[in-house]
Scaffold this motif. Structure first.
Motif, mmCIF file in Angstrom:
data_model
loop_
_atom_site.group_PDB
_atom_site.id
_atom_site.type_symbol
_atom_site.label_atom_id
_atom_site.label_comp_id
_atom_site.label_asym_id
_atom_site.label_seq_id
_atom_site.Cartn_x
_atom_site.Cartn_y
_atom_site.Cartn_z
ATOM 1 N N VAL A 1 0.837 -1.210 0.000
ATOM 2 C CA VAL A 1 0.000 0.000 0.000
ATOM 3 C C VAL A 1 0.870 1.258 0.000
ATOM 4 O O VAL A 1 0.598 2.222 -0.733
ATOM 5 N N SER A 2 1.935 1.259 0.826
ATOM 6 C CA SER A 2 2.827 2.421 0.867
ATOM 7 C C SER A 2 3.479 2.651 -0.495
ATOM 8 O O SER A 2 3.569 3.791 -0.968
ATOM 9 N N SER A 3 3.911 1.571 -1.115
ATOM 10 C CA SER A 3 4.593 1.678 -2.406
ATOM 11 C C SER A 3 3.636 2.144 -3.500
ATOM 12 O O SER A 3 3.991 3.001 -4.318
ATOM 13 N N ILE A 4 2.440 1.562 -3.531
ATOM 14 C CA ILE A 4 1.458 1.951 -4.553
ATOM 15 C C ILE A 4 1.041 3.404 -4.372
ATOM 16 O O ILE A 4 0.884 4.156 -5.356
ATOM 17 N N SER A 5 0.891 3.845 -3.122
ATOM 18 C CA SER A 5 0.547 5.261 -2.867
ATOM 19 C C SER A 5 1.626 6.184 -3.408
ATOM 20 O O SER A 5 1.338 7.195 -4.066
ATOM 21 N N ALA A 6 2.907 5.812 -3.167
ATOM 22 C CA ALA A 6 4.011 6.634 -3.665
ATOM 23 C C ALA A 6 4.068 6.605 -5.192
ATOM 24 O O ALA A 6 4.322 7.632 -5.840
ATOM 25 N N ALA A 7 3.823 5.418 -5.776
ATOM 26 C CA ALA A 7 3.863 5.290 -7.230
ATOM 27 C C ALA A 7 2.774 6.138 -7.888
ATOM 28 O O ALA A 7 3.019 6.798 -8.913
ATOM 29 N N LEU A 8 1.584 6.128 -7.305
ATOM 30 C CA LEU A 8 0.494 6.945 -7.849
ATOM 31 C C LEU A 8 0.806 8.428 -7.722
ATOM 32 O O LEU A 8 0.489 9.228 -8.610
ATOM 33 N N PHE A 9 1.454 8.819 -6.617
ATOM 34 C CA PHE A 9 1.853 10.218 -6.432
ATOM 35 C C PHE A 9 2.848 10.641 -7.512
ATOM 36 O O PHE A 9 2.805 11.776 -8.010
ATOM 37 N N LEU A 10 3.741 9.695 -7.883
ATOM 38 C CA LEU A 10 4.728 9.993 -8.916
ATOM 39 C C LEU A 10 4.141 9.913 -10.321
ATOM 40 O O LEU A 10 4.820 10.239 -11.301
ATOM 41 N N GLY A 11 2.880 9.430 -10.427
ATOM 42 C CA GLY A 11 2.234 9.333 -11.725
ATOM 43 C C GLY A 11 2.655 8.118 -12.530
ATOM 44 O O GLY A 11 2.525 8.100 -13.766
ATOM 45 N N LEU A 12 3.183 7.083 -11.840
ATOM 46 C CA LEU A 12 3.619 5.881 -12.540
ATOM 47 C C LEU A 12 2.412 5.032 -12.926
ATOM 48 O O LEU A 12 1.469 4.896 -12.145
ATOM 49 N N PRO A 13 2.398 4.438 -14.118
ATOM 50 C CA PRO A 13 1.278 3.577 -14.523
ATOM 51 C C PRO A 13 1.253 2.292 -13.701
ATOM 52 O O PRO A 13 2.294 1.789 -13.271
ATOM 53 N N LEU A 14 0.059 1.737 -13.526
ATOM 54 C CA LEU A 14 -0.098 0.547 -12.699
ATOM 55 C C LEU A 14 0.591 -0.678 -13.297
ATOM 56 O O LEU A 14 0.963 -1.593 -12.567
ATOM 57 N N ASP A 15 0.759 -0.703 -14.642
ATOM 58 C CA ASP A 15 1.397 -1.875 -15.221
ATOM 59 C C ASP A 15 2.865 -1.986 -14.801
ATOM 60 O O ASP A 15 3.421 -3.087 -14.714
ATOM 61 N N ILE A 16 3.496 -0.845 -14.502
ATOM 62 C CA ILE A 16 4.877 -0.894 -14.009
ATOM 63 C C ILE A 16 4.917 -1.525 -12.615
ATOM 64 O O ILE A 16 5.825 -2.291 -12.285
ATOM 65 N N ILE A 17 3.902 -1.223 -11.792
ATOM 66 C CA ILE A 17 3.818 -1.807 -10.452
ATOM 67 C C ILE A 17 3.699 -3.332 -10.558
ATOM 68 O O ILE A 17 4.406 -4.065 -9.864
ATOM 69 N N CYS A 18 2.824 -3.782 -11.447
ATOM 70 C CA CYS A 18 2.663 -5.231 -11.645
ATOM 71 C C CYS A 18 3.967 -5.851 -12.140
ATOM 72 O O CYS A 18 4.348 -6.952 -11.725
ATOM 73 N N GLN A 19 4.646 -5.131 -13.036
ATOM 74 C CA GLN A 19 5.910 -5.629 -13.576
ATOM 75 C C GLN A 19 6.948 -5.779 -12.467
ATOM 76 O O GLN A 19 7.690 -6.766 -12.427
ATOM 77 N N ARG A 20 7.006 -4.814 -11.543
ATOM 78 C CA ARG A 20 7.970 -4.883 -10.453
ATOM 79 C C ARG A 20 7.653 -6.064 -9.530
ATOM 80 O O ARG A 20 8.557 -6.737 -9.041
ATOM 81 N N PHE A 21 6.369 -6.303 -9.281
ATOM 82 C CA PHE A 21 5.976 -7.447 -8.452
ATOM 83 C C PHE A 21 6.491 -8.753 -9.074
ATOM 84 O O PHE A 21 7.043 -9.611 -8.382
ATOM 85 N N PHE A 22 6.287 -8.880 -10.388
ATOM 86 C CA PHE A 22 6.685 -10.126 -11.058
ATOM 87 C C PHE A 22 8.204 -10.266 -11.105
ATOM 88 O O PHE A 22 8.753 -11.342 -10.845
ATOM 89 N N THR A 23 8.892 -9.186 -11.438
ATOM 90 C CA THR A 23 10.347 -9.226 -11.564
ATOM 91 C C THR A 23 11.013 -9.631 -10.249
ATOM 92 O O THR A 23 12.028 -10.327 -10.245
ATOM 93 N N ALA A 24 10.425 -9.199 -9.125
ATOM 94 C CA ALA A 24 11.017 -9.466 -7.810
ATOM 95 C C ALA A 24 11.122 -10.950 -7.514
ATOM 96 O O ALA A 24 12.094 -11.404 -6.904
ATOM 97 N N ILE A 25 10.116 -11.709 -7.940
ATOM 98 C CA ILE A 25 10.115 -13.139 -7.609
ATOM 99 C C ILE A 25 10.546 -14.005 -8.786
ATOM 100 O O ILE A 25 10.634 -15.219 -8.661
ATOM 101 N N ASP A 26 10.834 -13.367 -9.937
ATOM 102 C CA ASP A 26 11.307 -14.104 -11.111
ATOM 103 C C ASP A 26 12.823 -14.249 -10.996
ATOM 104 O O ASP A 26 13.595 -13.658 -11.749
ATOM 105 N N SER A 27 13.242 -15.030 -9.995
ATOM 106 C CA SER A 27 14.663 -15.155 -9.678
ATOM 107 C C SER A 27 15.004 -16.617 -9.423
ATOM 108 O O SER A 27 14.362 -17.271 -8.602
ATOM 109 N N PHE A 28 16.034 -17.110 -10.119
ATOM 110 C CA PHE A 28 16.434 -18.506 -9.940
ATOM 111 C C PHE A 28 16.919 -18.792 -8.511
ATOM 112 O O PHE A 28 16.517 -19.797 -7.911
ATOM 113 N N PRO A 29 17.779 -17.939 -7.916
ATOM 114 C CA PRO A 29 18.214 -18.228 -6.539
ATOM 115 C C PRO A 29 17.059 -18.301 -5.541
ATOM 116 O O PRO A 29 17.111 -19.095 -4.594
#
Length: 420
Positions: free
Chosen positions: A26-54
């Motif tokens: 919630v804190s991150s999404i609130s900041a992202a919306l304040f910065l005017g970032l599109p929601l698809d970037i938020i979804c992309q960051r969620f996926f990228t974080a766990i798309d890790s072999f280690p």
């Protein structure tokens, strides 16, 4: 303004009792919306974080730990530990500490080990007249060692976050983890002698050999993990797969406490635990990305280095900070949030990343035993029915042991950096 939005939303929802993963999201999404970032970037960051072999090592080690607790491996370890210390006063207390060390080398989860030890050992200790508050505190502390001794989920997360060698971190964590366990043994020896708790009776040599044979295949698991990763036989992720299959084979064909029909429920249980960690990782990644975009980690790192260039003093300051953070955040989000901020500051004053990683993991493990968030404390309290306030007081000597080992690592880095 952005920093204010992040801090206010974070503190507000944390105080309201929202789970930490959702607080971060919630804190991150609130900041992202304040910065005017599109929601698809938020979804992309969620996926990228766990798309890790280690990070694939986490569900695999979680699965191995679940097989261990359900498949009779825990009972074999406890039986072997009892054969070692059966003739010593306060035998069952020593069994808890020894079992915590051994189980920590298999499951990678302090909370899972606490639940397993509490369920099996505390009823037996109560029957023999042990103080239930001492028993509950010992179980919580011994279970928490699972977060330190490899394979540790916290160490894997730190290694991924700082791009450090997970193999080096695993090997470096062995001596501190065992030292903490022996510290618990020494305190338990003193406490049980003081209160005249009973010995269980020495186990004949033939029985010791028999129990060792029974537990041998379980005891081989930690050795297999360390040797395989350090020897280049497999990566930490592949090691998780090897150990999960190995634990399944032991549970089905050696200890025979698990049947084919139990495999799916066990996998579901491990998947649920993994999903909780994955949500935290995804939310923390977005949170960290927002902070990094505003260069907040760099500013905080520079501010820390500006305080002093003495690495010992800076380490002590950071240890104090981590103790406070650990009271409110679980180890996984705390590591993901703070390691990108603190690790550069530590490197700037000459602290090895392996040394700092072990210090960070041990210090945050204290958080498992510290209210208001202390997960191991809550699990032990729930299993033993000891009030949380009383348990929080009785666990203090064990926290003291962990902090002593942490300070030794800070003042004598060679205790862990010899692996590098």
């Amino acid at each position: 303004m952005l920093t204010a939005i992040i801090i206010v939303t974070f503190v507000l929802f944390l105080v309201l009792g929202l789970p930490i993963a959702f607080v971060l999201a919630v804190s991150s999404i609130s900041a992202a919306l304040f910065l005017g970032l599109p929601l698809d970037i938020i979804c992309q960051r969620f996926f990228t974080a766990i798309d890790s072999f280690p990070l694939m090592a986490i569900p695999l080690f979680m699965l191995a730990g679940t097989f261990m607790s359900k498949g009779g491996i825990t009972e074999a370890i406890i039986g072997f530990a009892l054969s070692i210390v059966g003739g010593i006063r306060g035998s069952l207390a020593h069994v808890v500490a020894i079992s915590g060390i051994i189980m920590g080398g298999i499951s990678g989860s302090g909370v899972a080990d606490t639940a397993a030890l509490g369920t099996v050992m505390v009823p037996e200790m109560k029957k023999r007249g042990y103080d239930v508050e001492f028993s509950a505190a010992l179980v919580a502390a011994s279970g928490a060692i699972g977060l330190i001794i490899p394979p540790s989920i916290a160490i894997i997360i730190y290694g991924v976050a700082t791009q450090s060698s997970i193999g080096d971190l695993f090997l470096a964590a062995v001596i501190p983890g065992v030292a903490i366990g022996f510290g618990f043994l020494i305190y338990s020896w003193w406490y049980t002698r003081k209160h005249n708790y009973p010995a269980e009776g020495a186990v004949p040599f033939k029985e010791k050999v028999l129990r060792f044979k029974t537990a041998f295949w379980a005891l081989l698991m930690p050795v297999m993990i360390i040797w395989g990763i350090r020897g280049g036989v497999f990566t930490p992720t592949e090691g998780g797969a090897v150990v999960a299959v190995y634990a399944l084979i032991l549970s089905l064909f050696v200890y025979r406490k698990l049947s084919i029909k139990d495999i799916i429920p066990v996998c579901i249980e491990a998947a649920i635990s993994t999903a909780a960690i994955a949500i935290i990782i995804a939310s923390t990644s977005l949170f960290g990305w927002i902070l990094a975009s505003e260069r907040i980690p760099q500013m905080l790192s520079a501010a820390l280095v500006a305080i002093t260039d003495n690495k010992i003093i800076l380490l002590i300051i950071v240890i104090g900070l981590l103790l406070i953070v650990g009271m409110f955040l679980d180890s996984s989000p705390a590591i993901l949030l703070l390691s990108p901020i603190l690790a550069p500051a530590m490197q700037a004053v000459g602290v090895d990343l392996v040394q700092f990683g072990i210090i960070m993991v041990i210090t945050l493990t204290v958080g498992l035993l510290s209210p208001p968030v202390g997960t191991a404390l809550f699990v032990s309290s729930n299993v033993t029915k000891v009030p949380l306030l009383k348990l929080s007081v009785r666990v203090l000597p064990f926290i003291g042991v962990m902090l002593l080992v942490t300070l030794i690592i800070a003042f004598i880095p060679e205790t862990v950096t010899w692996v590098s």
